[in-house]
Design an enzyme around this catalytic site. Sequence first.
Site, PDB file in Angstrom:
ATOM      1  N   HIS A  57     -16.054 -35.045  -4.272  1.00 26.19           N
ATOM      2  CA  HIS A  57     -15.579 -34.448  -3.018  1.00 26.19           C
ATOM      3  C   HIS A  57     -15.471 -35.496  -1.908  1.00 26.19           C
ATOM      4  O   HIS A  57     -15.401 -35.150  -0.736  1.00 26.19           O
ATOM      5  CB  HIS A  57     -16.533 -33.341  -2.569  1.00 26.19           C
ATOM      6  CG  HIS A  57     -16.767 -32.291  -3.599  1.00 26.19           C
ATOM      7  ND1 HIS A  57     -15.732 -31.545  -4.117  1.00 26.19           N
ATOM      8  CD2 HIS A  57     -17.893 -31.862  -4.220  1.00 26.19           C
ATOM      9  CE1 HIS A  57     -16.220 -30.692  -5.012  1.00 26.19           C
ATOM     10  NE2 HIS A  57     -17.527 -30.876  -5.104  1.00 26.19           N
ATOM     11  N   HIS A 219     -13.809 -26.871  -6.929  1.00 23.07           N
ATOM     12  CA  HIS A 219     -14.021 -27.326  -8.308  1.00 23.07           C
ATOM     13  C   HIS A 219     -12.996 -26.674  -9.220  1.00 23.07           C
ATOM     14  O   HIS A 219     -13.159 -26.643 -10.437  1.00 23.07           O
ATOM     15  CB  HIS A 219     -15.414 -26.979  -8.798  1.00 23.07           C
ATOM     16  CG  HIS A 219     -16.494 -27.318  -7.839  1.00 23.07           C
ATOM     17  ND1 HIS A 219     -16.921 -26.444  -6.866  1.00 23.07           N
ATOM     18  CD2 HIS A 219     -17.214 -28.455  -7.693  1.00 23.07           C
ATOM     19  CE1 HIS A 219     -17.888 -27.037  -6.150  1.00 23.07           C
ATOM     20  NE2 HIS A 219     -18.070 -28.252  -6.622  1.00 23.07           N
TER      21      HIS A 219
END
Lengths: 331, 331
Positions: A57, A219
Amino acid sequence: MKKLINDANTVVQEMLEGMVAAHPHRLKLIQNTTVLVRADAPVKGKVGLVSGGGSGHEPSHAGYVGVGMLDAAVSGEVFTSPTPDQVFEAIKAVDSGSGVLLIIKNYTGDVMNFEMAAELAEAEGINVAKVIVNDDVAVENSTYTTGRRGIAGTVLVHKIAGAAAERGASLEEVEAIANKVINNVRSMGMALTPCTIPAVGKPGFSLGENEIEIGMGIHGEPGIEKTSIQTANSIAETLLTKVLDDLNIKQNDKVAILINGLGATPLMELYILNKKVASILDEQHVEIYDTFVGEFMTALEMAGCSISVLKLDQQLMELLDSHADTLAFKR
Amino acid sequence: MKKLINDANTVVQEMLEGMVAAHPHRLKLIQNTTVLVRADAPVKGKVGLVSGGGSGHEPSHAGYVGVGMLDAAVSGEVFTSPTPDQVFEAIKAVDSGSGVLLIIKNYTGDVMNFEMAAELAEAEGINVAKVIVNDDVAVENSTYTTGRRGIAGTVLVHKIAGAAAERGASLEEVEAIANKVINNVRSMGMALTPCTIPAVGKPGFSLGENEIEIGMGIHGEPGIEKTSIQTANSIAETLLTKVLDDLNIKQNDKVAILINGLGATPLMELYILNKKVASILDEQHVEIYDTFVGEFMTALEMAGCSISVLKLDQQLMELLDSHADTLAFKR
């Protein structure tokens, strides 16, 4: 899978070493861990702020380690929670006796592992508080979550709680400020393309040639619906409307906006989205106090975006504006 | 083509309006142009710095408009030079009587149109100087270039010439500093995937499932060779070696490093590259003064990277370190 990597099994460690090599005056890597801390940690008299989660991320969360934001970021494997012992190492590294606040994105694994770490730390006499960010209004419960997911709004929690800590607020006060941000920030995202976890080697899901997914998680967790590609204006309207409704934003409210790219979306497209976001808010007589556009919470090379809105009052504005000096967020 | 856009023919204008909507205290859009200027332009007593080129390289160049860097950025259509009249508008908007420096990436169209604009401005009594950035060591001459191309190293020209201008240097001095940076910066890139110009609607070139191109330009111009995917370490070595050789870097030299993502490459991968870059320089006893990692000069959603090296002396270090406050580069 075409990626600029050496070994799918060592991407996180190599990334962390590459970060320290690039920024030795800002970041220290705690030996034998995946914990990056402020070079001057622990900062005397200051509450320590720890966040983290799965890698992939970036710049979250190591990009927010520094003056006015986080004291440490813990990196798990790609899209995988860090283990309790890693989080425990982070807590120990940043506690200066004033206690430590854990800022946790709401994923089951993260919550569990950060809580176990808190228990380990408390057993050693460290005061630990925790807050859980659940800003994603797309879905209740999801692949890795009970309740709402934590996504890009987390960065604004880092910013504002970090500012309070830097000003010398107590652990209890910093926790209260972090919860105030959490109560006033909402986000929603969408994806145009999937992403590939290096160790898996193929995309985690698929979207058709003209298909997008509204409400998709960082995700690749399912969102609200798959639909055919729409205009940027239509997507901005869909995401923003749901966020504003959930926050119950009214005329004359002041807000900060965060337009976040998920990894492969050009800045050009994020600014096109922002044009529509600003125009919708203007029509509704909502005052935009500040806007942040860029990649803040990505999903590897996923194409897509999220829109976050933070409802502000005087205290939050002041803390949002105060000095921060990190790799990915400077004020 | 899946993009977050409304109309392929209006992407640049919408982007510019989205930028101003996001950052009204930083940027002004000159009416009926594609010129973004510092909100406080023209800055009295300061040489004005103007750069620009085709759009699609964001945050270049509008992301570098602000204190300590550029006074104006001119945006052409995607991957298309801005017209002379647009550049002329930029020059007029930032000249405070101290003259204007044009920082031009070496593409035939850019050079021609910026030069024509300079002539228009000079005819109106504005002092104009220009420098041409040609940092890309990959190839001599290319699709859009005679000589070497200008790529990510341009950002370091903005930074250092901008610092000199902010300190009150004369047009002649700022031009000399810019040329000093140009003489000491070299870059080379590679691509893993192509990118799609919105108005074209399909990728500009193709690369096989396991194929990459070494030396590819930021518009997809041909590089040195197509090859099968290699490790990050091998790619870092290939690019860096060619750059260091060309710059004639020796033991004990001091350098700044810029690891640039082309649009879709995760920060994780850029840091993995940097680990190897730092280790090669360490082995060669070259001192890394500072490292910048991120997206500075992109090619829409192309996956790939470039590595730039700037050889430093005391003057360049001081100017590199001095205050800059722009969207994409802060010091």
